[in-house]
Write a protein that holds these residues in place. Structure first.
Motif, mmCIF file in Angstrom:
data_model
loop_
_atom_site.group_PDB
_atom_site.id
_atom_site.type_symbol
_atom_site.label_atom_id
_atom_site.label_comp_id
_atom_site.label_asym_id
_atom_site.label_seq_id
_atom_site.Cartn_x
_atom_site.Cartn_y
_atom_site.Cartn_z
ATOM 1 N N LEU A 40 3.915 -2.439 7.532
ATOM 2 C CA LEU A 40 4.545 -3.361 6.579
ATOM 3 C C LEU A 40 3.927 -4.753 6.609
ATOM 4 C CD1 LEU A 40 8.354 -2.428 6.657
ATOM 5 C CD2 LEU A 40 6.546 -1.609 5.148
ATOM 6 N N PRO A 41 3.654 -5.333 7.789
ATOM 7 C CA PRO A 41 2.993 -6.649 7.782
ATOM 8 C C PRO A 41 1.626 -6.610 7.102
ATOM 9 C CG PRO A 41 3.981 -6.237 9.923
ATOM 10 C CD PRO A 41 4.076 -4.946 9.162
ATOM 11 N N GLU A 42 0.879 -5.524 7.294
ATOM 12 C CA GLU A 42 -0.429 -5.420 6.658
ATOM 13 C C GLU A 42 -0.299 -5.289 5.135
ATOM 14 O OE1 GLU A 42 -2.944 -3.278 10.271
ATOM 15 O OE2 GLU A 42 -2.036 -2.047 8.705
ATOM 16 N N LEU A 43 0.640 -4.483 4.691
ATOM 17 C CA LEU A 43 0.839 -4.300 3.260
ATOM 18 C C LEU A 43 1.344 -5.584 2.604
ATOM 19 C CD1 LEU A 43 2.419 -0.721 3.280
ATOM 20 C CD2 LEU A 43 0.049 -1.350 2.770
ATOM 21 N N ARG A 44 2.219 -6.276 3.309
ATOM 22 C CA ARG A 44 2.691 -7.568 2.808
ATOM 23 C C ARG A 44 1.526 -8.544 2.690
ATOM 24 N NH1 ARG A 44 6.222 -9.554 -0.275
ATOM 25 N NH2 ARG A 44 8.049 -8.764 0.862
ATOM 26 N N GLN A 117 0.690 3.971 0.393
ATOM 27 C CA GLN A 117 0.938 3.851 1.831
ATOM 28 C C GLN A 117 2.432 3.810 2.145
ATOM 29 O OE1 GLN A 117 -1.377 4.046 4.372
ATOM 30 N NE2 GLN A 117 -2.632 4.667 2.620
ATOM 31 N N LEU A 118 3.209 3.188 1.291
ATOM 32 C CA LEU A 118 4.660 3.145 1.517
ATOM 33 C C LEU A 118 5.276 4.537 1.457
ATOM 34 C CD1 LEU A 118 5.678 -0.014 -0.546
ATOM 35 C CD2 LEU A 118 5.720 0.211 1.942
ATOM 36 N N GLN A 122 7.783 6.064 5.461
ATOM 37 C CA GLN A 122 9.161 5.794 5.058
ATOM 38 C C GLN A 122 9.825 4.808 6.015
ATOM 39 O OE1 GLN A 122 10.760 6.905 2.165
ATOM 40 N NE2 GLN A 122 8.621 7.402 1.688
ATOM 41 N N PRO A 123 10.753 3.995 5.512
ATOM 42 C CA PRO A 123 11.313 2.910 6.335
ATOM 43 C C PRO A 123 12.370 3.388 7.319
ATOM 44 C CG PRO A 123 12.370 2.950 4.202
ATOM 45 C CD PRO A 123 11.283 3.983 4.143
ATOM 46 N N THR A 124 12.549 2.595 8.351
ATOM 47 C CA THR A 124 13.685 2.764 9.257
ATOM 48 C C THR A 124 14.844 1.968 8.684
ATOM 49 O OG1 THR A 124 13.100 0.828 10.572
ATOM 50 C CG2 THR A 124 12.097 2.930 11.214
ATOM 51 N N ALA A 125 15.995 2.101 9.266
ATOM 52 C CA ALA A 125 17.155 1.326 8.816
ATOM 53 C C ALA A 125 16.876 -0.176 8.934
ATOM 54 C CB ALA A 125 18.389 1.705 9.631
ATOM 55 N N ALA A 126 16.164 -0.548 10.013
ATOM 56 C CA ALA A 126 15.900 -1.970 10.245
ATOM 57 C C ALA A 126 14.861 -2.535 9.284
ATOM 58 C CB ALA A 126 15.428 -2.176 11.687
ATOM 59 N N SER A 127 13.974 -1.676 8.769
ATOM 60 C CA SER A 127 12.885 -2.171 7.922
ATOM 61 C C SER A 127 13.103 -1.903 6.438
ATOM 62 C CB SER A 127 11.558 -1.529 8.353
ATOM 63 O OG SER A 127 11.582 -0.122 8.121
#
Length: 458
Positions: A40-44, A117-118, A122-127
């Motif tokens: 996620l930091p890289e995609l952001r 890539q997303l 798949q995201p976790t609850a926190a992300s």
């Protein structure tokens, strides 16, 4: 490998794909050292790349009637700027890499990389919140890029021919081997609307106070309103403008803005919803120019107590007026989204849908913040036609040198406005007739030769 190097490799990879001969490049296997961002930091960070995502085409502004030049200054211009000014059939000469075409496609490629890539991560609850916001940003940025391509390289929207008129190729994946044909205008607008609607369900309600290059829900609603009015869907334009202004409707009182500063605004100007500026390749568009002059009739249309007269314009040379730095705070024209545009979209949409008194109220709400305190008398209209004319006059004056005039001319003429443009250079007069093919910019020759898509007639 550091994150910085990952993005460097990706930038080089994408640059090769968009700026060079893809067939020759694809005969060779890509370097295995190229790493696609996945976290996620890289995609952001990929979407935060301001060298890619904060620029829009400049050809339309160069073709507009907001400015004029002398013959001597015109003759000193590079080929593309010179031919744009006189609406030549041969717009690019021998130049192959036309950034107005390649950069939005690079933006689309980056957005597609993020979306692919997303789906693999798949995201976790926190992300989940950040994952949604990044996904919404990718949808917005892809829709924004496609909007710019359609408005420059395709005809004005026409509901009677939208299924048969050629739009642009729609790319929905990162497969560079695939030659994508041009879709219809209808398919292009459907795709843009679909991306932006998805973005509204994923993005944050809040407009970033500083990082204006990051999309938000108000930005997505505003772009939906912009493209709705471009396609003559005025009820939708009003609804989407309502949705945007319901979340963010701030207007700056120009009595608080310096009338003498070279840069009256900065990059984080409070009215800005999404930041973008014209590409930096065309010196004609620089607000520091001493050879590009604001159209005389346009400049004189601002009343003495209209603060935009001194905030938007400066003396360029002798008695000739030029443009000041706008909402970018840089020498480049602002091409992003701001609340003043959304107020004007809603005003126009209301006038076109039988609620012209409400449209005039929106217009006056804007104008009272543009005139010197105590001098503004609210504008009145006698009917919907009169209201629409007044709103469009103020739209041009408010959004001057912001990339709107060219698509506005296209849609006004499609509705029957019959606006003819003329340029005079020495003894020669150049004319652009309403609805002329030259309102649609040519697709660069290298794209035609590589992909085999049809060229726009000029």
């Amino acid at each position: 490998m550091t994150t910085h190097k990952k993005f460097l490799y990706l930038s080089l990879f994408c640059w090769v794909l968009t700026g060079c001969d893809k067939d020759a490049f694809l005969d060779k296997k890509p370097n295995t050292a190229i790493i696609i961002p996945s976290t996620l930091p890289e995609l952001r960070s990929l979407l935060d790349n301001t060298q890619v995502f904060t620029y829009s085409p400049g050809l339309g502004e160069m073709g507009s009637d907001d400015y004029y030049m002398t013959e001597t200054n015109w003759q000193a211009l590079p080929f593309v700027e010179r031919s744009s000014y006189t609406w030549e059939s041969d717009l690019y000469g021998s130049q192959l890499n036309i950034t107005d075409w390649t950069l939005p496609h690079q933006q689309i490629l980056y957005a597609n990389i993020v979306l692919e890539q997303l789906e693999k991560n798949q995201p976790t609850a926190a992300s989940k919140t950040e994952w949604n916001n990044i996904k919404g940003s990718a949808f917005f940025l892809r829709g924004f890029a496609m909007s710019n391509l359609v408005q420059h390289f395709a005809a004005a929207f026409d509901s009677t021919s939208m299924t048969t008129t050629a739009g642009i190729p729609i790319r929905r994946n990162t497969n560079v081997h695939e030659n994508v044909p041009r879709s219809s205008i209808k398919e292009c607008y459907d795709s843009i609307f679909a991306d932006l609607i998805r973005a509204t369900s994923l993005l944050s309600d809040a407009v970033p106070p500083i990082a204006k290059n990051r999309p938000s829900k108000p930005a997505a609603f505003a772009q939906l309103a912009r493209m709705s009015i471009a396609s003559g869907q005025y009820e939708k334009a009003r609804t989407y403008a309502d949705s945007c202004l319901g979340l963010y409707n701030y207007l700056t009182d120009y009595n608080t803005v310096s009338t003498t500063a070279v840069s009256p605004f900065d990059r984080s100007h409070a009215e800005t919803i999404y930041f973008s500026q014209a590409i930096s390749e065309y010196a004609v568009l620089f607000t520091t120019s001493t050879t590009v002059f604001a159209d005389t009739t346009l400049y004189r249309s601002y009343a003495t107590n209209d603060l935009r007269r001194s905030i938007f314009f400066r003396v360029a040379s002798g008695s000739n007026m030029g443009f000041k730095r706008g909402y970018t705070g840089t020498v480049l024209p602002f091409t992003g989204i701001a609340t003043d545009e959304v107020w004007l979209i809603r005003a126009e949409a209301l006038a076109k849908t039988g609620q012209w008194q409400a449209g005039m109220a929106d217009l006056n709400n804007l104008l009272q913040k543009r005139w010197r305190s105590g001098t503004f008398t609210p504008l009145t209209a006698i009917n919907a036609t009169d209201a629409l004319e007044k709103i469009r006059v103020e739209r041009r004056k408010e959004l001057v040198w912001r990339g709107h005039r060219w698509p506005d001319l296209k849609r006004y003429n499609k509705e029957g406005a019959n606006i003819t443009l003329n340029r005079k250079l020495g003894s020669q007069t150049y004319t652009l007739l309403p609805g002329a093919n030259k309102y649609i910019f040519a697709i660069p020759a290298n794209e035609i030769s590589m992909s085999g898509i049809i060229q726009n007639p000029r």
